[in-house]
Design a protein around this motif. Structure first.
Motif, PDB file in Angstrom:
ATOM      1  N   SER A 124      -2.065 -13.480  15.242  1.00 44.05           N
ATOM      2  CA  SER A 124      -2.257 -13.002  13.877  1.00 44.05           C
ATOM      3  C   SER A 124      -3.692 -13.139  13.383  1.00 44.05           C
ATOM      4  O   SER A 124      -4.087 -12.445  12.453  1.00 44.05           O
ATOM      5  N   VAL A 125      -4.495 -14.017  13.982  1.00 39.94           N
ATOM      6  CA  VAL A 125      -5.872 -14.215  13.520  1.00 39.94           C
ATOM      7  C   VAL A 125      -6.857 -13.215  14.131  1.00 39.94           C
ATOM      8  O   VAL A 125      -8.011 -13.171  13.721  1.00 39.94           O
ATOM      9  N   VAL A 126      -6.418 -12.412  15.074  1.00 37.36           N
ATOM     10  CA  VAL A 126      -7.298 -11.433  15.719  1.00 37.36           C
ATOM     11  C   VAL A 126      -7.393 -10.200  14.823  1.00 37.36           C
ATOM     12  O   VAL A 126      -6.385  -9.633  14.409  1.00 37.36           O
ATOM     13  N   HIS A 127      -8.614  -9.799  14.509  1.00 37.22           N
ATOM     14  CA  HIS A 127      -8.822  -8.628  13.656  1.00 37.22           C
ATOM     15  C   HIS A 127      -8.672  -7.358  14.480  1.00 37.22           C
ATOM     16  O   HIS A 127      -9.047  -7.299  15.641  1.00 37.22           O
ATOM     17  N   GLY A 128      -8.128  -6.342  13.866  1.00 35.81           N
ATOM     18  CA  GLY A 128      -7.992  -5.061  14.526  1.00 35.81           C
ATOM     19  C   GLY A 128      -6.590  -4.503  14.385  1.00 35.81           C
ATOM     20  O   GLY A 128      -5.656  -5.182  13.958  1.00 35.81           O
TER      21      GLY A 128
END
Length: 180
Positions: A124-128
């Protein structure tokens, strides 16, 4: 869009602490529906709201006022997962990010209960624009939500042992402020 009162440090925190909940305030320029009162930053008295310097405090309280998210520290055993869990030092839960508009529909994998499937989700912390949540219907009003929790972003303080899959239940029929 938001009215923010910053209380001077010489005020007693018992007199004027914090009020994160929306309140319609009429000004000369029109109505403001979101109001947040910060507690005085004098730390002379212990208070759960005396954390003015923490970015978690501001984000937590503003999500109360802008999106009407309730605290869920005692709901369903969530512990300290999620920004809305009181003393948590973690990011919003994936479901809250979806409700906030941070995730689009194509980032949610809705899994039917009558089929077996293998699905891959991105932490969930990965942007995109990656698939972030798996949602499985449990009853007419409840779903199980699965997300991947890893170190990063506001989750930079979670331990190695706390990393992995987080599974929780959402009951959309229970609309009480601290429930659901």
């Amino acid at each position: 869009d938001i009215l923010l009162f910053v209380v001077p440090p010489e005020n007693d925190i018992d007199l004027l602490a914090s009020n994160p909940w929306g309140a319609h305030v009429q000004t000369g320029e029109g109505e403001v529906s979101i109001m947040l009162i910060s507690p005085p930053a004098n730390y002379s008295k212990a208070s759960p709201n005396a954390v003015l310097g923490s970015p978690y405090f501001w984000l937590h309280e503003m999500h109360h006022s802008s999106l009407d998210f309730g605290d869920h520290v005692d709901v369903g055993g969530m512990g300290l997962w999620g920004l809305m869990s009181g003393a948590s030092n973690t990011d919003l839960l994936g479901w809250e990010k979806y409700l906030s508009g941070f995730y689009s529909d194509n980032q949610i994998i809705c899994v039917p209960t009558d089929k077996t499937s293998i699905n891959v989700i991105t932490p969930s912390v990965v942007h995109g624009n990656y698939r972030k949540l798996i949602v499985i219907p449990a009853t007419a009003s409840t779903v199980l939500v699965i997300e991947s929790m890893r170190i990063g972003g506001f989750n930079y303080k979670i331990t190695e042992e706390a990393q992995g899959v987080l599974i929780y239940e959402i009951d959309v029929a229970n609309s009480d402020y601290h429930s659901g």
